[in-house]
Design a protein around this motif. Sequence first.
Motif, PDB file in Angstrom:
ATOM      1  N   ALA B 393      -4.193  25.912  14.416  1.00 31.62           N
ATOM      2  CA  ALA B 393      -5.512  25.392  14.040  1.00 31.62           C
ATOM      3  C   ALA B 393      -6.252  26.387  13.149  1.00 31.62           C
ATOM      4  CB  ALA B 393      -6.337  25.067  15.280  1.00 31.62           C
ATOM      5  N   VAL B 394      -6.117  27.679  13.466  1.00 31.59           N
ATOM      6  CA  VAL B 394      -6.750  28.702  12.626  1.00 31.59           C
ATOM      7  C   VAL B 394      -6.202  28.613  11.212  1.00 31.59           C
ATOM      8  CG1 VAL B 394      -6.843  31.197  12.220  1.00 31.59           C
ATOM      9  CG2 VAL B 394      -7.372  30.281  14.488  1.00 31.59           C
ATOM     10  N   GLU B 395      -4.918  28.438  11.090  1.00 33.63           N
ATOM     11  CA  GLU B 395      -4.320  28.337   9.760  1.00 33.63           C
ATOM     12  C   GLU B 395      -4.776  27.066   9.039  1.00 33.63           C
ATOM     13  OE1 GLU B 395      -0.173  28.858  10.715  1.00 33.63           O
ATOM     14  OE2 GLU B 395      -0.661  30.859  11.527  1.00 33.63           O
ATOM     15  N   ALA B 396      -4.817  25.964   9.773  1.00 34.97           N
ATOM     16  CA  ALA B 396      -5.253  24.699   9.163  1.00 34.97           C
ATOM     17  C   ALA B 396      -6.709  24.782   8.726  1.00 34.97           C
ATOM     18  CB  ALA B 396      -5.060  23.549  10.147  1.00 34.97           C
ATOM     19  N   ALA B 397      -7.549  25.401   9.568  1.00 31.44           N
ATOM     20  CA  ALA B 397      -8.973  25.524   9.242  1.00 31.44           C
ATOM     21  C   ALA B 397      -9.163  26.391   8.005  1.00 31.44           C
ATOM     22  CB  ALA B 397      -9.739  26.109  10.426  1.00 31.44           C
ATOM     23  N   THR B 398      -8.409  27.474   7.922  1.00 33.40           N
ATOM     24  CA  THR B 398      -8.499  28.352   6.759  1.00 33.40           C
ATOM     25  C   THR B 398      -8.089  27.606   5.495  1.00 33.40           C
ATOM     26  OG1 THR B 398      -7.964  30.221   8.198  1.00 33.40           O
ATOM     27  CG2 THR B 398      -7.757  30.583   5.826  1.00 33.40           C
ATOM     28  N   GLY B 399      -7.057  26.799   5.621  1.00 33.86           N
ATOM     29  CA  GLY B 399      -6.597  26.018   4.470  1.00 33.86           C
ATOM     30  C   GLY B 399      -7.637  25.034   3.988  1.00 33.86           C
ATOM     31  N   LEU B 400      -8.247  24.309   4.905  1.00 37.90           N
ATOM     32  CA  LEU B 400      -9.215  23.318   4.419  1.00 37.90           C
ATOM     33  C   LEU B 400     -10.490  23.980   3.928  1.00 37.90           C
ATOM     34  CD1 LEU B 400     -11.591  22.408   6.704  1.00 37.90           C
ATOM     35  CD2 LEU B 400      -9.607  21.316   7.761  1.00 37.90           C
ATOM     36  N   ARG B 401     -10.863  25.099   4.543  1.00 35.34           N
ATOM     37  CA  ARG B 401     -12.022  25.865   4.051  1.00 35.34           C
ATOM     38  C   ARG B 401     -11.755  26.374   2.637  1.00 35.34           C
ATOM     39  NH1 ARG B 401     -12.647  31.097   1.907  1.00 35.34           N
ATOM     40  NH2 ARG B 401     -14.550  32.078   2.646  1.00 35.34           N
ATOM     41  N   ASP B 402     -10.562  26.859   2.389  1.00 34.30           N
ATOM     42  CA  ASP B 402     -10.236  27.364   1.052  1.00 34.30           C
ATOM     43  C   ASP B 402     -10.241  26.238   0.018  1.00 34.30           C
ATOM     44  OD1 ASP B 402     -10.037  29.886   2.074  1.00 34.30           O
ATOM     45  OD2 ASP B 402      -7.847  30.039   1.943  1.00 34.30           O
ATOM     46  N   ARG B 403      -9.794  25.068   0.420  1.00 31.89           N
ATOM     47  CA  ARG B 403      -9.797  23.938  -0.525  1.00 31.89           C
ATOM     48  C   ARG B 403     -11.223  23.540  -0.886  1.00 31.89           C
ATOM     49  NH1 ARG B 403      -5.798  19.612   2.098  1.00 31.89           N
ATOM     50  NH2 ARG B 403      -6.306  18.409   0.217  1.00 31.89           N
ATOM     51  N   ASP B 470      -4.524  27.699   0.593  1.00 34.59           N
ATOM     52  CA  ASP B 470      -4.134  26.321   0.284  1.00 34.59           C
ATOM     53  C   ASP B 470      -4.819  25.934  -1.012  1.00 34.59           C
ATOM     54  OD1 ASP B 470      -3.543  23.605   0.205  1.00 34.59           O
ATOM     55  OD2 ASP B 470      -3.883  23.325   2.366  1.00 34.59           O
ATOM     56  N   THR B 471      -4.062  25.527  -1.985  1.00 32.70           N
ATOM     57  CA  THR B 471      -4.653  25.224  -3.295  1.00 32.70           C
ATOM     58  C   THR B 471      -4.529  23.750  -3.654  1.00 32.70           C
ATOM     59  OG1 THR B 471      -2.550  25.726  -4.373  1.00 32.70           O
ATOM     60  CG2 THR B 471      -4.146  27.532  -4.192  1.00 32.70           C
ATOM     61  N   ARG B 472      -4.190  22.925  -2.668  1.00 36.60           N
ATOM     62  CA  ARG B 472      -4.037  21.503  -2.987  1.00 36.60           C
ATOM     63  C   ARG B 472      -5.383  20.905  -3.409  1.00 36.60           C
ATOM     64  NH1 ARG B 472      -1.724  19.156   2.286  1.00 36.60           N
ATOM     65  NH2 ARG B 472      -2.641  21.080   3.109  1.00 36.60           N
ATOM     66  N   PRO B 473      -5.394  20.153  -4.490  1.00 30.31           N
ATOM     67  CA  PRO B 473      -6.663  19.524  -4.922  1.00 30.31           C
ATOM     68  C   PRO B 473      -6.924  18.262  -4.109  1.00 30.31           C
ATOM     69  CG  PRO B 473      -4.909  18.892  -6.417  1.00 30.31           C
ATOM     70  CD  PRO B 473      -4.271  19.774  -5.355  1.00 30.31           C
ATOM     71  N   GLY B 474      -7.978  17.582  -4.506  1.00 30.43           N
ATOM     72  CA  GLY B 474      -8.238  16.260  -3.926  1.00 30.43           C
ATOM     73  C   GLY B 474      -8.963  16.327  -2.613  1.00 30.43           C
ATOM     74  N   PRO B 475      -9.502  15.198  -2.151  1.00 30.53           N
ATOM     75  CA  PRO B 475     -10.240  15.179  -0.880  1.00 30.53           C
ATOM     76  C   PRO B 475      -9.350  15.605   0.283  1.00 30.53           C
ATOM     77  CG  PRO B 475     -10.555  13.123  -2.099  1.00 30.53           C
ATOM     78  CD  PRO B 475      -9.481  13.877  -2.804  1.00 30.53           C
ATOM     79  N   LEU B 476      -9.984  16.166   1.314  1.00 29.44           N
ATOM     80  CA  LEU B 476      -9.264  16.561   2.521  1.00 29.44           C
ATOM     81  C   LEU B 476      -8.826  15.327   3.303  1.00 29.44           C
ATOM     82  CD1 LEU B 476     -11.614  19.382   3.860  1.00 29.44           C
ATOM     83  CD2 LEU B 476      -9.732  19.566   2.220  1.00 29.44           C
ATOM     84  N   GLU B 477      -7.654  15.401   3.863  1.00 26.93           N
ATOM     85  CA  GLU B 477      -7.153  14.328   4.702  1.00 26.93           C
ATOM     86  C   GLU B 477      -8.036  14.210   5.953  1.00 26.93           C
ATOM     87  OE1 GLU B 477      -5.430  17.127   3.881  1.00 26.93           O
ATOM     88  OE2 GLU B 477      -4.529  16.243   2.090  1.00 26.93           O
ATOM     89  N   GLY B 478      -8.395  12.990   6.320  1.00 30.04           N
ATOM     90  CA  GLY B 478      -9.124  12.775   7.569  1.00 30.04           C
ATOM     91  C   GLY B 478     -10.593  13.119   7.516  1.00 30.04           C
ATOM     92  N   ALA B 479     -11.121  13.284   6.285  1.00 26.57           N
ATOM     93  CA  ALA B 479     -12.540  13.640   6.177  1.00 26.57           C
ATOM     94  C   ALA B 479     -13.215  12.795   5.098  1.00 26.57           C
ATOM     95  CB  ALA B 479     -12.702  15.131   5.880  1.00 26.57           C
TER      96      ALA B 479
END
Lengths: 491, 491
Positions: B393-403, B470-479
């Motif tokens: 979860a920490v890794e996922a949160a960091t990824g979406l925060r970075d995006r 995480d450098t994926r563009p576009g809206p976040l999944e599930g948000a």
Amino acid sequence: MLKSVGLAGRVELELRSGAQARGMVRGGGAPLGDARVRLLDAAGNVVATARTGLDGAYAFSDQGTGAYTSSRPSHRPGRPRGACRAGARSTARAGARRGALGRLSYCHLGRLCVFFRGRVFPPLRIPGSQMIVPMGSRMSEVELPPLFCPLESAIHPRVRKVEKRAEEWIRNSGMCATEEEKAWVIATHSADFYARFAPGADDDRLLATALWVYWGFGFDDARCDSGPLSTRPAQFNELACRVQRACESETATGEDRYIGALQDILRRFRSLATPTQVTRFTHAHRAWLSGVAWQVGNQALGRMPGLDDFLTMRALAAGGYPTMAMLEIANGAEVPDRDLYRPAVRALTEMAVMVASLDNDQHSLRKELTRDQTDQNIYAVLMRERDLSLQQAVEAATGLRDRILLRFLHLHDRVRPTAGQELATYLQGLRYGIRGNNEWGQRVPRYLSLGHWPDAMEDAALTWAEEPSDTRPGPLEGAPGIAWWWDEDLA
Amino acid sequence: MLKSVGLAGRVELELRSGAQARGMVRGGGAPLGDARVRLLDAAGNVVATARTGLDGAYAFSDQGTGAYTSSRPSHRPGRPRGACRAGARSTARAGARRGALGRLSYCHLGRLCVFFRGRVFPPLRIPGSQMIVPMGSRMSEVELPPLFCPLESAIHPRVRKVEKRAEEWIRNSGMCATEEEKAWVIATHSADFYARFAPGADDDRLLATALWVYWGFGFDDARCDSGPLSTRPAQFNELACRVQRACESETATGEDRYIGALQDILRRFRSLATPTQVTRFTHAHRAWLSGVAWQVGNQALGRMPGLDDFLTMRALAAGGYPTMAMLEIANGAEVPDRDLYRPAVRALTEMAVMVASLDNDQHSLRKELTRDQTDQNIYAVLMRERDLSLQQAVEAATGLRDRILLRFLHLHDRVRPTAGQELATYLQGLRYGIRGNNEWGQRVPRYLSLGHWPDAMEDAALTWAEEPSDTRPGPLEGAPGIAWWWDEDLA
């Protein structure tokens, strides 16, 4: 023109765990023996009954950290049903006619609701309790005086055409669960309402703004005043934030059937109005929801606010802020920030909203009393705070409402001469709004129609007061939160 | 640089009346027999205990419309304690080490809280229940990655001088009830915090804005996160409206000790800033309180929001909107409406607030886990929604925060070149804010000091990530609620 209304009473009080509820039923000043009192659980099941003794007294107590069990012990009237643990003790006193039916409803840990039905003379008082809601008590008649409202009257010339379009939208919006709900939303005649606020709007703007009014009434009835969330603040807070998000985010989704309809309305706003106008509306929308959340919390606790709190809460919860914020959208006029947020203009907005909110308390009194729908109105507040009868409270409420209106008129006349065009249009909208709200509220089936289905809109002639009932200047007693409206230096 | 944190687990679930709670304690994938489970009432008293059977199972049921009595029956492990009425049935499964102590706490009618302490492997899952809060579960270590934050760093040159003045104000404000509370408010080092947001402010403006940050932390700790109102939404809603009124009405009064202090801060704002700036702040202030009200509601229900809801709630409840609204007051620059409410600028404000809010989730994780203070953070949400371990979860949160941060940087670079001076100052403030919040949050005793009294502020060197995770563009999944930030046409 006087109106008569009926009234059913209710008292709720918060008890600490281990508390005991004791009451005395009185009628016409004397204790009443042999009156029935029932204890109900949250589902409405009778879990205990009592009869008052010759001294009018009855008592229930809970049983420790749990709650009332579903057993129905018979016990002697006027005596506690179980051992009373250390904790709060509250004594209820109420005047009631002989044979009146009282209902004590246990809702959840530490909370006790007391309902009285019958002819109870006002006011119900429960001294010594931390949380008291001595609601209106029962009386057969109250006289509602005509309103003082020396403001311009106007209505949009194509109101019927716009109303038809609005009704079509409601039928297709998906926000109403039943035909009955749909009929009541249509019967708010919100197009008639807003056509009086913005008589010069173009049709699409009037339609979009009227749609929000329809939506707001539907949401309010289904979710705030009397729906399943009306006493569930935790759930309501979540819904409120989701609804607000639907205003602010085009891409938000939400399961609630009211959310999709709101998003459609906001799409119309964004296509018709400037980002500033839409943002101002969303701020006002959040303020409205915060007031409703406060009201829902009070309902959950069975708590009646004091006057100062009530005035703040009511002006928010009545929806007047988003309604007035839509004036700019309807009229296509954007008031510059430096004008709109001047203290004097802020005060004028707040006063217009407050007058309209108090007027709505009068419009809806008959319906609310008949349906025992809510206790949170200016009359119940004044009855409790000043120990008044309902009739006295109606007079006091009219007096303080008139004093606010007089201050509005005075300050308006000082601000208007130097106002730019957009501000002048906005201020005229506030005036139309106060007047139009009354023209609509005294005719609309929402407030007048007491049956299962709404009647048609009345076309009754209206009577107005020639003079204000109270002309005293200065801030209202007991309402420091709005005292700044009377600041002489307001600019 | 990696940090280790401890974690205590908690599960809360909503049960309908008459429901039965059954659990299975598992450790390392296998059922654990002979583990103790306790049933507590709202006051923390043990009202029943159970031990798991050889199959790891235990069970409690309530007794109808009442609740658990205070008797402490002994009964065979793994067997229901009483007859189970028709109603919801929920089964709890949790992995736990041998001998782990589980706590089941009955809170009020229809509500059951389950606490686990010990080494429970994530995630706790309670399938088949309407309300589930599978909180974090216990683990000994989690690695927090360094943050990616390629933004300018700055601090006000006279920060220490202003900090001294602020501490003097706090000591005399009357808002803190105890010396300990005062010490923790001072230890928020809010002057240091805001000196990084507004390095060019004049001293009085920095002081006034920093005072609100001190006030906000104090209020948040005493009234929102962990005070007596933190799980009482009805009471909190009322306080929130009173607090908001104190912002908006100079003449409002209020009993709460935080209200007088807030009014003093608002007086400073009114003397330093334009009515428009003050009004914008008050709008943001209400938005903050609405988010806190949502959080308080969730805490009361023992409910963990999904990702989409959480992101909306967290950005509101973290206080980022009033913090960013103060940039205009601190810098003395009023952004024109047409700039501030442009969709692109609204998105930039929201993104800056969101990044800072998620960063604060990381800063406060260690403290919150140690104190078992709250479960409402991005990690618990992701663990539940995506069935992740805390580390995942920490890794996922960091990824979406970075995006989100990358989108902020991209959009900023598109808006900045054509911005007028006031908007440019504001946008720079958002950048300083994201960076400064991290520089402060990684050093402040509020998050790092775990004892009874706060330690001194650390002056540790900070390590930053060189690249986004995480450098994926576009809206976040599930948000979907924030998907519009990625709209290509944002202007």
